[in-house]
Write an enzyme that holds these catalytic residues in place. Structure first.
Site, PDB file in Angstrom:
ATOM      1  N   HIS A  11       0.822  -1.205   0.000  1.00 36.52           N
ATOM      2  CA  HIS A  11       0.000   0.000   0.000  1.00 36.52           C
ATOM      3  C   HIS A  11       0.863   1.265   0.000  1.00 36.52           C
ATOM      4  O   HIS A  11       0.527   2.255  -0.629  1.00 36.52           O
ATOM      5  CB  HIS A  11      -1.009  -0.025   1.151  1.00 36.52           C
ATOM      6  N   CYS A 388      -8.376  -1.697 -12.077  1.00 32.33           N
ATOM      7  CA  CYS A 388      -7.801  -0.587 -11.315  1.00 32.33           C
ATOM      8  C   CYS A 388      -6.633  -1.039 -10.452  1.00 32.33           C
ATOM      9  O   CYS A 388      -6.122  -0.278  -9.646  1.00 32.33           O
ATOM     10  CB  CYS A 388      -8.864   0.118 -10.481  1.00 32.33           C
TER      11      CYS A 388
HETATM   12  C1  PEP Z   1      -6.536  -4.045  -5.996  1.00 29.30           C
HETATM   13  O1  PEP Z   1      -6.609  -4.888  -5.105  1.00 29.30           O
HETATM   14  O2  PEP Z   1      -6.104  -4.274  -7.134  1.00 29.30           O
HETATM   15  C2  PEP Z   1      -6.967  -2.654  -5.734  1.00 29.30           C
HETATM   16  C3  PEP Z   1      -7.003  -1.777  -6.695  1.00 29.30           C
HETATM   17  O3  PEP Z   1      -7.263  -2.296  -4.454  1.00 29.30           O
HETATM   18  P1  PEP Z   1      -6.171  -2.039  -3.297  1.00 29.30           P
HETATM   19  O4  PEP Z   1      -4.828  -1.955  -3.965  1.00 29.30           O
HETATM   20  O5  PEP Z   1      -6.548  -0.768  -2.639  1.00 29.30           O
HETATM   21  O6  PEP Z   1      -6.343  -3.235  -2.428  1.00 29.30           O
END
Ligand code: PEP
Ligand code: MG
Length: 432
Positions: A11, A388
């Site tokens: 993250h 995404c």
């Molecule tokens: C994902 O899991 O690809 C996503 C876009 O969400 P996050 O990275 O916030 O878990």
């Protein structure tokens, strides 16, 4: 930002990329000496206040300051981007959580927001205080009182996002990360929270301890938060809908149509359960305002079970957005935050050629994506689909997304130009 631990889709790295802040995450060669505020790397000792430069694309770390200029699209670069837009068929959106990021992404050619991670809005100013009160609430009433403090702030953020996007689509994802990520760790902050809630420091510490999880990324997060605390989803729905109604009123010519996205769904019943609160709240807000606002409720496809049962999920979803960071993590069964520690051995042993968190694993994760589209689209022909995860800004992954028929890719602002180019190259290659 330079970290010792982590990887490409930790993250920390994802958030930094979104902010346009250069980040090298997971430099295991660093020997950190926190107590003396220094670290050693490449045989040199660096002290607090020393300058280093980073190349976030290659992971190179330089001693001293390397002069840089801000990225802009102009001249020959602008011309090539214009050609790319003429040929590509897939839309390019951005992952943006703040109006400033959204504005930058628009300048770089983004045609919408594919992912707004709402949790990042909770850190600003003193709103973290109310958020912590929400987390450490022991009754629904306490939680609702804390959420009521957050609602106007969140509504204001969404209004600014809708303004920045000028009628282009905005997908807002509801709260996703495990709550323990937000709790205070400093004694002084714990005391402040205890005082605000009329609790003792020990009571707050006990609540914080109870939030501990052995595998937080596979724990109490995503839609599971909304299942246990529907009031969070209700507050976020009110904030989205009120913001959209206000911006639509101010700009009647814009197509303001909120896309509410529920994360980490693995079972149709989870989506149905959470969607019920969203729809009830949204419809009540729209009726109270006498508005004709339309909205959509969709889901991320980021748990393998969601892809495998996409025919059921598509009945309740207006859109799918592939969260390939989690989908990769859960398909391979290794943590996106820790895999960096052993993946080098996999490259040396020629088991993997690339980091699957950077380049989409088309044979495995990609197959799940194709399966989800094949199952979902016939059930709901209006279903629109995008990606995404970080792969949305990687050229070979973008090519794959084009091949399987996604409507858009969404990536961090500074990767928008490369995604536009990759989408055009993919469209041209497909024609041939
Ligand atoms: C994902 O899991 O690809 C996503 C876009 O969400 P996050 O990275 O916030 O878990
Ligand atoms: Mg995810």
């Amino acid at each position: 930002i330079l970290t010792v631990r982590g990887g490409m889709t930790s993250h920390a790295a994802v958030v930094a990329r979104g902010m346009g802040t250069c980040c090298v995450s997971g430099c295991g060669d660093i020997t950190m000496d926190e107590a003396n505020k220094k670290f050693t790397l490449g045989g040199k000792e660096f002290h607090e206040g020393d300058a280093i430069s980073l190349d976030g694309s290659t992971g190179a770390i330089y001693d001293g300051i390397i002069p840089t200029v801000d990225a802009t699209i102009a001249g020959e670069f602008g011309r090539i981007m214009g050609w790319a837009d003429k040929y590509r068929t897939m839309k390019v959106r951005t992952n943006a959580d703040t109006p400033a990021d959204a504005k930058k992404a628009r300048e770089l050619g983004a045609e919408g927001i594919g992912l707004c991670r709402t949790e990042h809005m909770f850190f600003e100013g003193n709103r973290i205080d109310a958020f912590r009160e929400m987390i450490c609430s022991e009754t629904v009433e306490e939680r609702e009182a804390a959420l009521a403090k957050i609602l106007p702030e969140q509504q204001g953020d969404f209004e600014k996002l809708y303004e920045a996007l000028e009628g282009n689509p905005v997908t807002i994802r509801f709260l996703d990360p495990p709550l323990h990520e937000f709790v205070p760790t400093e004694e002084e902050d714990i005391k402040k929270l205890a005082d605000a809630q009329g609790k003792t420091v020990d009571q707050i510490k006990a609540i914080i301890d109870s939030l501990h999880e052995f595998n937080p990324m596979m724990g109490h997060r995503g839609c599971r938060l909304a299942v246990t605390y529907p009031e969070i989803a209700k507050m976020q729905t009110s904030a989205v809908i009120r913001a959209a109604i206000n911006v639509k009123k101010a700009h009647p010519d814009w197509n303001v149509k909120p896309e509410i996205m529920i994360p980490l769904v693995g079972d149709i019943k989870e989506l149905k359960y959470v969607k019920k609160f969203v729809v009830e709240t949204a419809d009540a807000e729209i009726a109270a305002a006498g508005s004709d606002l339309e909205y959509e409720v969709g889901t991320m496809i980021e748990i393998p079970r969601a892809a495998l049962t996409a025919d059921e999920i598509a009945k309740e979803a207006d859109f799918f957005c592939f969260g390939t960071n989690d989908l990769t993590q859960m398909t391979f069964g290794f943590s996106r935050d820790d895999a960096g520690k052993f993946l080098n051995a996999y490259y040396d042993a020629k088991i993997y050629e690339n980091d699957p968190f950077a380049k989409l694993d088309q044979n495995g994760v990609g197959k799940l994506m194709e399966m989800a589209l094949d199952l979902g689209k016939p059930v709901n022909p209006k279903l629109h689909c995008g990606i995404c995860g970080e792969h949305g800004g990687d050229p070979t992954s973008v090519e794959f997304c084009n091949k399987i028929g996604l409507d858009y890719v969404s990536c961090s602002p500074f990767r928008v130009p490369i995604a536009r180019l990759a989408a055009a190259q993919a469209a041209i290659a497909q024609k041939k």
